[in-house]
Design an enzyme around this catalytic site. Structure first.
Site, mmCIF file in Angstrom:
data_model
loop_
_atom_site.group_PDB
_atom_site.id
_atom_site.type_symbol
_atom_site.label_atom_id
_atom_site.label_comp_id
_atom_site.label_asym_id
_atom_site.label_seq_id
_atom_site.Cartn_x
_atom_site.Cartn_y
_atom_site.Cartn_z
ATOM 1 N N GLY A 76 2.559 1.930 10.756
ATOM 2 C CA GLY A 76 3.492 3.039 10.589
ATOM 3 C C GLY A 76 4.217 3.439 11.864
ATOM 4 O O GLY A 76 4.840 4.493 11.930
ATOM 5 N N SER A 105 3.594 -2.472 10.274
ATOM 6 C CA SER A 105 5.059 -2.437 10.409
ATOM 7 C C SER A 105 5.736 -3.748 9.991
ATOM 8 O O SER A 105 6.733 -4.157 10.593
ATOM 9 C CB SER A 105 5.466 -2.042 11.839
ATOM 10 O OG SER A 105 4.982 -0.742 12.131
ATOM 11 N N GLY A 139 2.828 -1.215 4.321
ATOM 12 C CA GLY A 139 2.829 0.197 3.973
ATOM 13 C C GLY A 139 4.241 0.697 3.733
ATOM 14 O O GLY A 139 4.814 0.527 2.657
ATOM 15 N N ASN A 173 0.871 -1.188 0.000
ATOM 16 C CA ASN A 173 0.000 0.000 0.000
ATOM 17 C C ASN A 173 0.906 1.235 0.000
ATOM 18 O O ASN A 173 1.547 1.532 0.994
ATOM 19 C CB ASN A 173 -0.880 -0.032 1.259
ATOM 20 C CG ASN A 173 -1.686 1.239 1.433
ATOM 21 O OD1 ASN A 173 -1.849 2.017 0.495
ATOM 22 N ND2 ASN A 173 -2.195 1.456 2.637
ATOM 23 N N TRP A 174 0.927 1.929 -1.144
ATOM 24 C CA TRP A 174 1.819 3.098 -1.244
ATOM 25 C C TRP A 174 1.245 4.317 -0.531
ATOM 26 O O TRP A 174 1.913 5.323 -0.415
ATOM 27 C CB TRP A 174 2.060 3.444 -2.720
ATOM 28 C CG TRP A 174 2.847 2.428 -3.485
ATOM 29 C CD1 TRP A 174 3.480 1.328 -2.984
ATOM 30 C CD2 TRP A 174 3.103 2.420 -4.900
ATOM 31 N NE1 TRP A 174 4.112 0.633 -4.000
ATOM 32 C CE2 TRP A 174 3.895 1.289 -5.183
ATOM 33 C CE3 TRP A 174 2.743 3.255 -5.952
ATOM 34 C CZ2 TRP A 174 4.330 0.966 -6.475
ATOM 35 C CZ3 TRP A 174 3.177 2.943 -7.241
ATOM 36 C CH2 TRP A 174 3.969 1.819 -7.495
ATOM 37 N N LYS A 175 0.009 4.254 -0.109
ATOM 38 C CA LYS A 175 -0.665 5.408 0.503
ATOM 39 C C LYS A 175 -0.497 6.629 -0.420
ATOM 40 O O LYS A 175 -0.477 6.475 -1.634
ATOM 41 C CB LYS A 175 -0.130 5.673 1.910
ATOM 42 C CG LYS A 175 -0.056 4.402 2.765
ATOM 43 C CD LYS A 175 0.145 4.704 4.210
ATOM 44 C CE LYS A 175 0.458 3.429 4.955
ATOM 45 N NZ LYS A 175 0.218 3.517 6.364
ATOM 46 N N GLU A 225 -6.746 4.465 8.133
ATOM 47 C CA GLU A 225 -6.538 5.902 7.868
ATOM 48 C C GLU A 225 -7.796 6.512 7.265
ATOM 49 O O GLU A 225 -8.104 7.682 7.503
ATOM 50 C CB GLU A 225 -5.311 6.083 6.961
ATOM 51 C CG GLU A 225 -4.023 5.805 7.752
ATOM 52 C CD GLU A 225 -2.850 5.320 6.931
ATOM 53 O OE1 GLU A 225 -2.883 5.436 5.694
ATOM 54 O OE2 GLU A 225 -1.883 4.814 7.543
ATOM 55 N N GLU A 251 -5.269 -5.274 10.636
ATOM 56 C CA GLU A 251 -4.245 -4.257 10.836
ATOM 57 C C GLU A 251 -4.508 -3.530 12.156
ATOM 58 O O GLU A 251 -5.301 -2.584 12.200
ATOM 59 C CB GLU A 251 -4.282 -3.237 9.699
ATOM 60 C CG GLU A 251 -4.026 -3.828 8.335
ATOM 61 C CD GLU A 251 -3.415 -2.797 7.399
ATOM 62 O OE1 GLU A 251 -2.301 -3.046 6.946
ATOM 63 O OE2 GLU A 251 -4.032 -1.763 7.166
ATOM 64 N N HIS A 289 -9.487 0.987 5.188
ATOM 65 C CA HIS A 289 -8.180 1.170 5.835
ATOM 66 C C HIS A 289 -8.371 2.090 7.048
ATOM 67 O O HIS A 289 -9.166 3.020 7.011
ATOM 68 C CB HIS A 289 -7.184 1.773 4.833
ATOM 69 C CG HIS A 289 -5.769 1.740 5.339
ATOM 70 N ND1 HIS A 289 -5.313 2.639 6.269
ATOM 71 C CD2 HIS A 289 -4.743 0.899 5.071
ATOM 72 C CE1 HIS A 289 -4.041 2.352 6.540
ATOM 73 N NE2 HIS A 289 -3.670 1.300 5.829
HETATM 74 C C1 PEP Z 1 -0.690 -0.023 5.950
HETATM 75 O O1 PEP Z 1 -0.647 1.087 5.462
HETATM 76 O O2 PEP Z 1 -1.650 -0.746 5.669
HETATM 77 C C2 PEP Z 1 0.386 -0.480 6.821
HETATM 78 C C3 PEP Z 1 0.300 -1.657 7.374
HETATM 79 O O3 PEP Z 1 1.445 0.396 7.026
HETATM 80 P P1 PEP Z 1 2.885 0.033 7.672
HETATM 81 O O4 PEP Z 1 3.367 -1.233 7.051
HETATM 82 O O5 PEP Z 1 3.751 1.213 7.348
HETATM 83 O O6 PEP Z 1 2.666 -0.140 9.145
#
Ligand code: PEP
Length: 261
Positions: free
Chosen positions: A181, A221, A242, A13-15, A105, A175, A103
């Site tokens: 993050g 993470s 992410g 997931n590039w966000k 976010e 998640e 998600h």
């Molecule tokens: C995500 O954005 O879904 C995610 C898991 O981010 P990260 O790997 O940076 O924690």
């Protein structure tokens, strides 16, 4: 990951990162590096921003790559006066396979409720896209001991009135919000416990056959250094990644999780 009926998935997931020119460079690197054995073992999915989807599609098509991709969000509406939204049919036209829905976010910054997540899941299905549904608890909820109850209610809400033949090909991404993050990773046992609880819930909502087919990912993470122990859990079928997916070399190591320490 032991169930041979479920192909592992590694999803990046590039966000809101990577412009369309950078996306081309990234995809070319993946095209050059991934070999048939990688694709045979693991499904590789990219979730770029909307503005990159056409560039990603062009490279995947031109080089006949087995990489799949999807959008980070989808409108609950089919078409019309919804400024700024992108419909399922537009995504399907770009040959997207997945829509990432719910998600944390989007739940946190755009007030997405379980009802809206459910409407988006149905919109994805209507456009022949596979929903990848993100669920998970905040730190407060985990500390209060309600992580499983909360996450399962998100699963139930997302799948309300969704028929079983659409559920078995859907993907659920667990998640924990406190792990996204932050560098904090759930323990492999936490990831397994929640994935099993989600599978059991789907078995109750539908049946065991559907539950055995649904792929359940862990996200939060994930890096090359921690992916292997997470993937060793029997109910974890992959990872939603992410930050670490922004570096193609690191994402390649994650895709090759059995080779990691
Ligand atoms: C995500 O954005 O879904 C995610 C898991 O981010 P990260 O790997 O940076 O924690």
């Amino acid at each position: 990951m032991t169930n041979e009926n479920r192909q592992p998935v590694m999803a990046g997931n590039w966000k809101m990162n990577v412009n369309h020119l950078e996306a081309i460079a990234y995809m070319n690197k993946m095209a050059f590096s991934l070999v048939d054995a990688d694709y045979a073992r693991t499904e590789v999915v990219i979730f770029p921003p909307f503005t990159d989807l056409r560039s990603v599609q062009t490279i995947v098509d031109a080089d006949h790559l087995s990489i799949t991709y999807g959008a980070q969000d989808i409108s609950a509406h089919e078409a019309g006066a919804y400024t700024g939204e992108v419909s399922g049919s537009m995504l399907k036209k770009l040959k997207a396979k997945y829509a990432l829905i719910g998600h944390s976010e989007r739940r946190a910054h755009h007030n997405e409720s379980d009802e809206l997540v459910n409407a988006k899941v149905k919109a994805a299905i209507k456009s022949d896209l596979i929903p990848m549904i993100a669920v998970g608890e905040t730190l407060d909820i985990r500390q209060s001991g309600n992580a499983i109850e909360h996450t399962l209610s998100q699963v139930t809400g997302a799948l309300k009135d969704v028929r079983s033949n659409y559920v078995d090909e859907s993907v659920i991404a667990y998640e924990p919000v406190w792990a996204i993050g932050t560098g904090e990773v759930a323990t492999p046992q936490d990831a397994q416990d929640m994935s099993l609880a989600i599978r059991e819930k789907i078995s109750k909502l539908y049946n065991q056959e559907v539950a055995d087919k649904v792929r359940i990912l862990y996200g939060g993470s994930v890096k090359a250094g921690n992916v292997k122990t997470i993937m060793e859990q029997p109910d974890v079928d992959g990872a939603l990644v992410g930050g670490a997916a922004l570096d193609p070399d690191e994402f390649l190591r994650i895709i090759r999780w059995p080779d990691q320490p």
